[in-house]
Motif scaffolding. Structure first.
Motif, short mmCIF file in Angstrom:
data_model
loop_
_atom_site.label_atom_id
_atom_site.label_comp_id
_atom_site.label_asym_id
_atom_site.label_seq_id
_atom_site.Cartn_x
_atom_site.Cartn_y
_atom_site.Cartn_z
N UNK A 193 0.82 -1.21 0.00
CA UNK A 193 0.00 0.00 0.00
C UNK A 193 0.86 1.26 0.00
N UNK A 194 1.95 1.24 0.73
CA UNK A 194 2.81 2.42 0.82
C UNK A 194 3.31 2.84 -0.56
N UNK A 195 3.72 1.88 -1.39
CA UNK A 195 4.23 2.22 -2.71
C UNK A 195 3.11 2.76 -3.59
N UNK A 196 1.93 2.19 -3.50
CA UNK A 196 0.80 2.72 -4.26
C UNK A 196 0.51 4.16 -3.84
N UNK A 197 0.56 4.42 -2.54
CA UNK A 197 0.31 5.77 -2.05
C UNK A 197 1.37 6.74 -2.55
N UNK A 198 2.64 6.30 -2.55
CA UNK A 198 3.73 7.15 -3.06
C UNK A 198 3.51 7.47 -4.53
N UNK A 199 3.14 6.47 -5.32
CA UNK A 199 2.92 6.68 -6.76
C UNK A 199 1.83 7.72 -7.00
N UNK A 200 0.77 7.65 -6.22
CA UNK A 200 -0.33 8.60 -6.40
C UNK A 200 0.10 10.02 -6.05
N UNK A 201 0.81 10.17 -4.93
CA UNK A 201 1.25 11.50 -4.51
C UNK A 201 2.23 12.08 -5.53
N UNK A 202 3.12 11.25 -6.04
CA UNK A 202 4.07 11.72 -7.06
C UNK A 202 3.33 12.20 -8.30
N UNK A 203 2.29 11.49 -8.70
CA UNK A 203 1.51 11.90 -9.87
C UNK A 203 0.78 13.21 -9.61
N UNK A 226 -6.09 17.22 5.38
CA UNK A 226 -6.87 17.26 6.62
C UNK A 226 -7.22 15.85 7.11
N UNK A 227 -7.55 14.98 6.16
CA UNK A 227 -8.11 13.67 6.54
C UNK A 227 -7.09 12.55 6.67
N UNK A 228 -5.87 12.72 6.13
CA UNK A 228 -4.91 11.62 6.11
C UNK A 228 -3.53 12.07 6.54
N UNK A 229 -3.06 11.53 7.64
CA UNK A 229 -1.70 11.82 8.10
C UNK A 229 -0.67 11.28 7.12
N UNK A 230 -0.95 10.10 6.53
CA UNK A 230 -0.01 9.53 5.55
C UNK A 230 0.13 10.43 4.33
N UNK A 231 -0.99 11.00 3.88
CA UNK A 231 -0.91 11.90 2.73
C UNK A 231 -0.07 13.13 3.08
N UNK A 232 -0.28 13.72 4.24
CA UNK A 232 0.50 14.89 4.63
C UNK A 232 1.99 14.58 4.64
N UNK A 233 2.34 13.41 5.14
CA UNK A 233 3.75 13.02 5.21
C UNK A 233 4.35 12.88 3.82
N UNK A 234 3.64 12.20 2.92
CA UNK A 234 4.17 11.98 1.58
C UNK A 234 4.16 13.26 0.74
N UNK A 235 3.15 14.08 0.90
CA UNK A 235 3.08 15.34 0.15
C UNK A 235 4.26 16.25 0.53
N UNK A 236 4.68 16.20 1.77
CA UNK A 236 5.77 17.06 2.24
C UNK A 236 7.12 16.68 1.66
N UNK A 237 7.25 15.49 1.06
CA UNK A 237 8.54 15.08 0.49
C UNK A 237 8.83 15.77 -0.85
N UNK A 238 7.79 16.27 -1.52
CA UNK A 238 7.93 16.93 -2.84
C UNK A 238 8.51 15.99 -3.89
N UNK A 239 8.32 14.70 -3.73
CA UNK A 239 8.84 13.75 -4.72
C UNK A 239 7.92 13.72 -5.94
N UNK A 240 8.54 13.59 -7.12
CA UNK A 240 7.79 13.44 -8.36
C UNK A 240 8.43 12.33 -9.18
#
Length: 308
Positions: A193-203, A226-240
């Motif tokens: 799941x973590x890799x799928x989440x990373x792929x989505x945030x990068x996109x 607001x709703x997801x701590x995991x999203x906040x963490x991954x969004x803050x990496x600025x990875x693309x």
């Protein structure tokens, strides 16, 4: 064959931000800082004299030296002022930062955004009728079309059997980011799941670079933050990055474990849309499982009592 009938509305805590866009200057500044922070002097052939460094990664002075620009010039760029930067300077900075092709493109989009007057970011996304017909003909192959903001625009019967019947969802919920970060059943579906989440945030980060003025994207990011701590963490990496093919491991509630090859194809005539397909190795257990799912069709995920 199913498809959305219109654009989803902003919902939840992010609805109040629907009229606002992402701050392109802040995005540019934070992206450059994050790429600079991941490099050490020895990574780029600079001496490290062992002194205590107040910031992680390279200093601005070191990066400017590598890129062949003045410290003042690079500082202005890192502060978000990329209006007059040349393509040659951006190329030099990308090389100094060891950016990937996707990261280089993202930097260029942030620093020198293109005009989208003829193709506004908030326009309704339409799937050509010929593509809808193509999806229908892909028997035994789960396939769907995804657009900007990770919105699921169209899909075939096999995709519904594999991922769930998206026709039962409200249009606003037919979105990979919302499904993966806000739905527990999708957390169970993806083995990694973590890799799928990373792929989505990068996109989504790539979308933000191409369309920083898209209020719907800003609303989606606000809602998920607001709703997801995991999203906040991954969004803050600025990875693309762009991931166009690979193997996805799933745990389906009806047929169990699946190992499926996926391919992503950018569509001619609309680069904001991609056709995604999944297939199993011939003769594999996963191929047998796909055939079983085909026999169930859209009832496949409802057949297992463990599905919420």
């Amino acid at each position: 064959m199913e498809r959305t009938d219109g654009q989803p509305e902003a919902t939840g805590a992010a609805a109040g931000t629907a009229g606002h866009a992402l701050d392109r200057r802040a995005e540019l500044s934070e992206f450059l800082r994050s790429r600079r922070a991941r490099l050490k002097p020895e990574d780029v052939g600079l001496p490290d004299f062992g002194r205590h460094r107040r910031v992680p990664g390279l200093r601005r002075e070191e990066l400017a030296q590598l890129a062949g620009v003045s410290v003042a010039y690079y500082t202005r760029l890192e502060q978000g002022n990329g209006r007059n930067v040349s393509a040659e300077v951006l190329d030099a900075i990308a090389r100094a930062l060891r950016l990937t092709d996707a990261e280089h493109a993202h930097l260029t989009h942030l620093a020198k955004p293109k005009s989208h007057k003829k193709k506004p970011a908030a326009r309704q996304q339409q799937v050509r009728s010929a593509l809808l017909q193509l999806l229908d003909t892909m028997d035994g192959v789960p396939a769907y079309i995804v657009g900007r903001r990770s919105e699921i625009l169209a899909w075939n019967r096999m995709a519904a059997a594999l991922f769930g019947d998206w026709a039962e969802l409200a249009p606003a919920e037919r979105n990979w980011a919302r499904l993966v970060f806000l739905r527990p059943d999708y957390r169970d579906l993806f083995v990694d799941w973590e890799q799928k989440a990373i792929d989505i945030v990068c996109a989504l980060r790539m979308d933000a670079g191409c369309y920083p003025d898209d209020p719907r994207l800003s609303a989606l990011v606000g809602e998920l933050s607001v709703k997801s701590e995991e999203f906040r963490r991954l969004w803050a990496t600025h990875d693309v990055k762009e991931k166009n093919h690979g193997v996805k491991h799933l745990h389906h509630p009806l047929v169990g474990d699946l190992a499926l090859n996926f391919e992503s194809f950018r569509l001619a005539g609309d680069a904001d849309q991609s056709l995604i397909t999944y297939h199993a190795e011939p003769g594999s257990l996963s191929a047998d499982s796909l055939r079983l799912l085909a026999s169930w069709g859209t009832d496949a995920t409802r057949a297992a009592p463990s599905v919420p």
